[in-house]
Scaffold this active site. Sequence first.
Site, PDB file in Angstrom:
ATOM      1  N   CYS A 197      30.298  37.293  49.046  1.00  0.00           N
ATOM      2  CA  CYS A 197      31.349  36.789  49.556  1.00  0.00           C
ATOM      3  C   CYS A 197      31.924  35.913  48.615  1.00  0.00           C
ATOM      4  CB  CYS A 197      30.992  36.051  50.808  1.00  0.00           C
ATOM      5  SG  CYS A 197      30.129  37.174  52.201  1.00  0.00           S
ATOM      6  N   CYS A 350      36.444  57.823  33.689  1.00  0.00           N
ATOM      7  CA  CYS A 350      36.292  56.919  32.556  1.00  0.00           C
ATOM      8  C   CYS A 350      36.053  58.118  31.401  1.00  0.00           C
ATOM      9  CB  CYS A 350      35.088  56.136  32.702  1.00  0.00           C
ATOM     10  SG  CYS A 350      33.340  56.960  32.648  1.00  0.00           S
TER      11      CYS A 350
END
Length: 392
Positions: A197, A350
């Site tokens: 958080c 990627c």
Amino acid sequence: MDTGSGPPPDVLDDAEARTRYARHLLLPEVGLAGQRRLAAARVLVLGAGGLGSPALLYLAAAGVGTIGIADDDVVELTNLQRQIVHGFPDVGRSKVSSAAAAVARVNPGVRVETFDQRVSAQTADALVAAYDVVLDGTDNFPTRYAVNDACARAGIPLVWASVLRFDAQVAVWWAGHGPCLRCVFPHQPAEGDVPSCAEAGVLGALCGTIGSLQAAEALKLVLGIGEPLVGRMLVHDALRQSWDTLALQADPECAACGSPVGGGRGARLGAVALALPVPAEPVAVVTARELSIEMRRPHPPVLIDVRPEPERAIVSIPGAVAIDLADFRSGEAFSRPELGSLGTPLVLYCKTGVRSTEATRLVAAAGWGYAANLTGGVLAWVREVDPGLATY
Ligand SMILES: [Zn+2]
């Protein structure tokens, strides 16, 4: 359940106490017998933070006789957005001290036991053993797994919840009656694998919703009423205001509980938002050829290049947007407008597919919706779709 030692059962002979708990006494499921049970109960709340705050206040208001509070933090200004047990004058004070004072304000009849310490694998067994129910409102994985294992060993129900951004999950882990945390999430995520958080943010009021729900589950367990969230996980999305229930099963081979009631491994997770990743789950993949077809459709997926700029300068797939892998790790990527709205299909790539696998997993763990990894990365694209591009 053994309700342990507590205040004497005649606590409700007092007219003030009967008045205080009048709305509980009206409920046939609680009544005088239930209220005495609550007065005799011992509930441990781990973490006096976003989840622990409403839980502590409701447990105290409900007349739980003894409440343990464990936390090693000090109240900070950033906590006040959601940690409603603390107030502005408490900034700088230890959280257990501040929370104990708040509990005393709500209900001076509650006995509070404070533990100004971080719970670890070394201390969890001794700590939980003295309680009937444990409520997990902590925010780090080592503590969560240590507490799960200790509760599983002792057969103590653990009211667990996880909140991140606008998503939450709630479950009651109770070895012998249903799965434990490790049955469902056998592998503790490595530090940094899942945004916290503090990194990704959380809607303050969501902590209120979920911490209150945890208090309700703890009270039900003490009272022995209703159906606790054993073998079920509530999955809540505050943005959609949706609630889903997942059926969970104990794992007979679980390292923590090896529960005899199991039947099959792990959770049926489906396509829902989970703040915890399941590392064993493969991510969705797309081949370069499939992607080239997808990109020509009227509503193509958002194609994301997770490599740093120097690699992108060598070769990129046309139409890709650049969002570095580090931004997915930090959670910052999820607020980028290029990602589109929640649920927009994403394809990540990627160089060869390793780094983008991690990014895809983070997207899935964030509850974004559909995200797929380009197998073989940009090199596969050059090889199979556009050999005229540069390679490296
Ligand atoms: Zn287990």
